[in-house]
Design a protein around this motif. Structure first.
Motif, PDB file in Angstrom:
ATOM      1  N   VAL A 101       0.658  -1.563  -0.307  1.00  0.00           N
ATOM      2  CA  VAL A 101       0.059   0.019  -0.172  1.00  0.00           C
ATOM      3  C   VAL A 101       0.714   0.968   0.367  1.00  0.00           C
ATOM      4  O   VAL A 101       2.099   1.317   0.536  1.00  0.00           O
ATOM      5  N   ASP A 102       1.234   2.022  -0.965  1.00  0.00           N
ATOM      6  CA  ASP A 102       1.330   3.541  -0.969  1.00  0.00           C
ATOM      7  C   ASP A 102       0.281   4.703   0.020  1.00  0.00           C
ATOM      8  O   ASP A 102      -0.935   4.627  -0.199  1.00  0.00           O
ATOM      9  N   SER A 103       1.017   4.636   1.250  1.00  0.00           N
ATOM     10  CA  SER A 103       0.345   5.520   2.188  1.00  0.00           C
ATOM     11  C   SER A 103       0.136   7.346   1.702  1.00  0.00           C
ATOM     12  O   SER A 103      -1.060   7.664   2.554  1.00  0.00           O
ATOM     13  N   LEU A 104       0.470   7.452   0.922  1.00  0.00           N
ATOM     14  CA  LEU A 104       0.325   8.959   0.458  1.00  0.00           C
ATOM     15  C   LEU A 104      -0.526   9.521  -0.426  1.00  0.00           C
ATOM     16  O   LEU A 104      -0.828  10.721  -0.862  1.00  0.00           O
ATOM     17  N   ILE A 105      -1.492   8.196  -1.038  1.00  0.00           N
ATOM     18  CA  ILE A 105      -2.290   8.013  -1.608  1.00  0.00           C
ATOM     19  C   ILE A 105      -3.632   7.079  -0.918  1.00  0.00           C
ATOM     20  O   ILE A 105      -3.078   6.854   0.065  1.00  0.00           O
ATOM     21  N   THR A 106      -4.937   8.538  -1.073  1.00  0.00           N
ATOM     22  CA  THR A 106      -6.029   7.685  -1.057  1.00  0.00           C
ATOM     23  C   THR A 106      -6.054   5.710  -1.575  1.00  0.00           C
ATOM     24  O   THR A 106      -5.972   5.318  -1.706  1.00  0.00           O
ATOM     25  N   GLY A 107      -6.750   4.704  -0.673  1.00  0.00           N
ATOM     26  CA  GLY A 107      -6.618   3.291  -0.825  1.00  0.00           C
ATOM     27  C   GLY A 107      -7.808   3.698  -2.039  1.00  0.00           C
ATOM     28  O   GLY A 107      -7.575   2.873  -2.497  1.00  0.00           O
ATOM     29  N   ASP A 140     -16.547   3.501   3.275  1.00  0.00           N
ATOM     30  CA  ASP A 140     -15.892   4.982   4.106  1.00  0.00           C
ATOM     31  C   ASP A 140     -14.932   5.665   4.318  1.00  0.00           C
ATOM     32  O   ASP A 140     -14.993   7.066   4.292  1.00  0.00           O
ATOM     33  N   ALA A 141     -13.940   5.157   4.009  1.00  0.00           N
ATOM     34  CA  ALA A 141     -12.713   5.489   4.262  1.00  0.00           C
ATOM     35  C   ALA A 141     -11.563   5.493   2.935  1.00  0.00           C
ATOM     36  O   ALA A 141     -10.889   5.824   2.939  1.00  0.00           O
ATOM     37  N   ALA A 142     -11.971   5.153   1.999  1.00  0.00           N
ATOM     38  CA  ALA A 142     -11.282   5.280   0.049  1.00  0.00           C
ATOM     39  C   ALA A 142     -11.147   6.011  -0.355  1.00  0.00           C
ATOM     40  O   ALA A 142     -10.350   6.157  -0.671  1.00  0.00           O
ATOM     41  N   LYS A 143     -11.947   7.071   0.812  1.00  0.00           N
ATOM     42  CA  LYS A 143     -11.502   8.794  -0.219  1.00  0.00           C
ATOM     43  C   LYS A 143     -10.307   9.338   0.671  1.00  0.00           C
ATOM     44  O   LYS A 143      -9.188  10.358   1.161  1.00  0.00           O
ATOM     45  N   LYS A 144      -9.777   8.844   2.203  1.00  0.00           N
ATOM     46  CA  LYS A 144      -8.847   9.177   2.994  1.00  0.00           C
ATOM     47  C   LYS A 144      -7.041   9.000   2.660  1.00  0.00           C
ATOM     48  O   LYS A 144      -7.438   7.056   2.100  1.00  0.00           O
ATOM     49  N   PRO A 145      -6.314   9.020   3.156  1.00  0.00           N
ATOM     50  CA  PRO A 145      -5.481   9.051   2.868  1.00  0.00           C
ATOM     51  C   PRO A 145      -4.642   7.148   3.563  1.00  0.00           C
ATOM     52  O   PRO A 145      -5.409   7.030   4.911  1.00  0.00           O
ATOM     53  N   ALA A 146      -3.872   6.862   2.958  1.00  0.00           N
ATOM     54  CA  ALA A 146      -3.538   5.457   3.441  1.00  0.00           C
ATOM     55  C   ALA A 146      -2.956   5.056   4.790  1.00  0.00           C
ATOM     56  O   ALA A 146      -3.070   4.917   5.941  1.00  0.00           O
ATOM     57  N   SER A 147      -2.398   6.744   5.138  1.00  0.00           N
ATOM     58  CA  SER A 147      -1.209   7.018   5.715  1.00  0.00           C
ATOM     59  C   SER A 147      -2.615   6.283   7.165  1.00  0.00           C
ATOM     60  O   SER A 147      -1.771   6.532   8.279  1.00  0.00           O
ATOM     61  N   THR A 148      -3.832   6.863   7.153  1.00  0.00           N
ATOM     62  CA  THR A 148      -4.566   6.826   8.201  1.00  0.00           C
ATOM     63  C   THR A 148      -4.869   5.605   8.658  1.00  0.00           C
ATOM     64  O   THR A 148      -5.873   6.044   9.726  1.00  0.00           O
ATOM     65  N   TYR A 149      -4.650   4.752   8.262  1.00  0.00           N
ATOM     66  CA  TYR A 149      -5.703   3.353   8.399  1.00  0.00           C
ATOM     67  C   TYR A 149      -4.572   2.336   8.985  1.00  0.00           C
ATOM     68  O   TYR A 149      -3.848   2.938   9.705  1.00  0.00           O
ATOM     69  N   SER A 150      -5.694   1.874  10.338  1.00  0.00           N
ATOM     70  CA  SER A 150      -5.106   0.973  10.939  1.00  0.00           C
ATOM     71  C   SER A 150      -4.326   0.153  10.413  1.00  0.00           C
ATOM     72  O   SER A 150      -4.774   0.039   8.961  1.00  0.00           O
ATOM     73  N   GLY A 151      -3.311  -1.080  11.380  1.00  0.00           N
ATOM     74  CA  GLY A 151      -2.761  -1.916  10.402  1.00  0.00           C
ATOM     75  C   GLY A 151      -3.157  -3.091   9.735  1.00  0.00           C
ATOM     76  O   GLY A 151      -3.051  -3.592   8.168  1.00  0.00           O
ATOM     77  N   GLY A 152      -4.433  -3.154  10.284  1.00  0.00           N
ATOM     78  CA  GLY A 152      -5.825  -4.031   9.974  1.00  0.00           C
ATOM     79  C   GLY A 152      -6.659  -4.068   8.597  1.00  0.00           C
ATOM     80  O   GLY A 152      -6.757  -4.466   7.009  1.00  0.00           O
TER      81      GLY A 152
END
Length: 337
Positions: A101-107, A140-152
């Motif tokens: 996963v590229d954490s700098l872009i959204t899911g 629901d998290a698709a438009k958020k940066p992947a850097s904000t995602y939990s490990g799961g």
């Protein structure tokens, strides 16, 4: 022919999603894979277990065409890995130990990037991305940066990206490492759903419980060779050591029981007796009936049956300690009466 004269119908052998014969790989003078054979039926979960450095990741990288083998006949999805790597790549998806996963872009952007890499038409790529994000509870998290995602969430996104293009064979290299128990169980549910849909899963894991829970067949890799292979239950049967443990607080009752029982191991300091057992209800009932008939009351009765931890340590030469497995994983403890 059957006894009544009707012709016998032979079932065709299950198609193999992954077939390897004599797989070898060395780095310099270090042999990592020493001629291993693998056969993974389509639509199943196959788990490769082994200590750190055993060569599990190397096997995954070779079978998914990321690195070359030194020898062996290898076929994945019916395609020769050496002669037709492009066909293999089109048939498989790979989720490595470390997230892609590229954490700098959204899911969503991660999903669309993967669709581009899979050469999907734009409309199909957007539709596939939306469907997978919904399926993996990430809409629901698709438009958020992947850097904000939990490990799961990142791990779910990683697998969702792997499924772009609809691969029928997925290599999961330690997919739940670092996840908390809740996230790990979510991943297990996802893997079961994939297999129910006809996908073949080749799984490496450091969690023996995970292999026990998910895998149809398990191979234990040790020192470059397959030390044992079979279902979880078949592997457990190759390791002796199942027993019933009786503990007493009354020294007289302990001595009476020790004198009367055969094939018993004594622990005079703990006032405990260990009786060989396969852990079956029949054998447990026999022990309880014997205690009743003899008028002897044990204060505690514990049943232990070999588990995959026991198999793993027996085959790889390790030493199991009391902290290597959860206390409640394969034991029950109760007052004898």
């Amino acid at each position: 022919m059957t006894p009544n004269g009707t012709p016998t119908i032979k079932k065709a052998p299950a198609a193999l999603a992954v077939a390897a014969t004599g797989l070898r790989k060395s780095y310099g003078d270090k042999t990592v894979l020493d001629g291993i054979d693998l056969a993974v039926p389509a639509g199943s979960v196959f788990s490769l277990l082994g200590p750190n450095g055993a060569g599990k990741t190397t096997a995954v990288k070779i079978l998914s065409t990321l690195i070359g083998a030194d020898g062996g006949d290898l076929r994945v999805g019916g395609h020769d890995v050496a002669a037709d790597p492009q066909a293999v790549r089109a048939a498989v998806g790979v989720t490595g130990q470390f997230s892609a996963v590229d954490s700098l872009i959204t899911g969503e952007e991660n999903m669309l990037l993967m669709a581009d890499l899979r050469h999907l038409p734009r409309a199909e790529g957007r539709r596939t991305a939306a469907e997978l994000l919904e399926r993996f509870d990430l809409a629901d998290a698709a438009k958020k940066p992947a850097s904000t995602y939990s490990g799961g969430m990142k791990r779910r996104l990683d697998i969702a990206m792997t499924l772009v293009g609809g691969p029928r064979i997925i290599f999961l290299d330690e997919p739940t490492t670092g996840l908390d128990p809740r996230a790990r169980h979510t991943m297990w549910r996802i893997i079961r759903e994939l297999v129910a849909g006809g996908v073949t899963v080749f799984l490496t894991t450091q969690y023996l419980e995970e292999a026990d829970e998910l895998a149809d067949r398990i191979a234990v890799l040790h020192q470059g060779r397959i030390a044992a292979e079979g279902s979880a239950e078949e592997l457990k049967r190759i390791v002796p050591g199942g027993h019933v443990r009786l503990r007493f607080t009354d020294p007289a009752a302990y001595r009476s029981a020790a004198a009367a029982l055969r094939e018993v191991t004594r622990d005079d300091e703990a006032l405990a007796l260990q009786i060989p057992s396969d852990g079956s209800q029949r054998e447990l009932r026999a022990v309880l009936d014997w205690l009743d008939a003899a008028g002897i009351e044990a204060d505690e009765l514990t049943v232990h049956t070999p588990d995959l931890d026991d198999v793993f340590f027996a085959l790889t030469g390790g030493t199991r300690t009391a902290t290597d497995a959860p206390a409640d994983a394969h034991q029950t403890e109760e007052t004898a009466r």
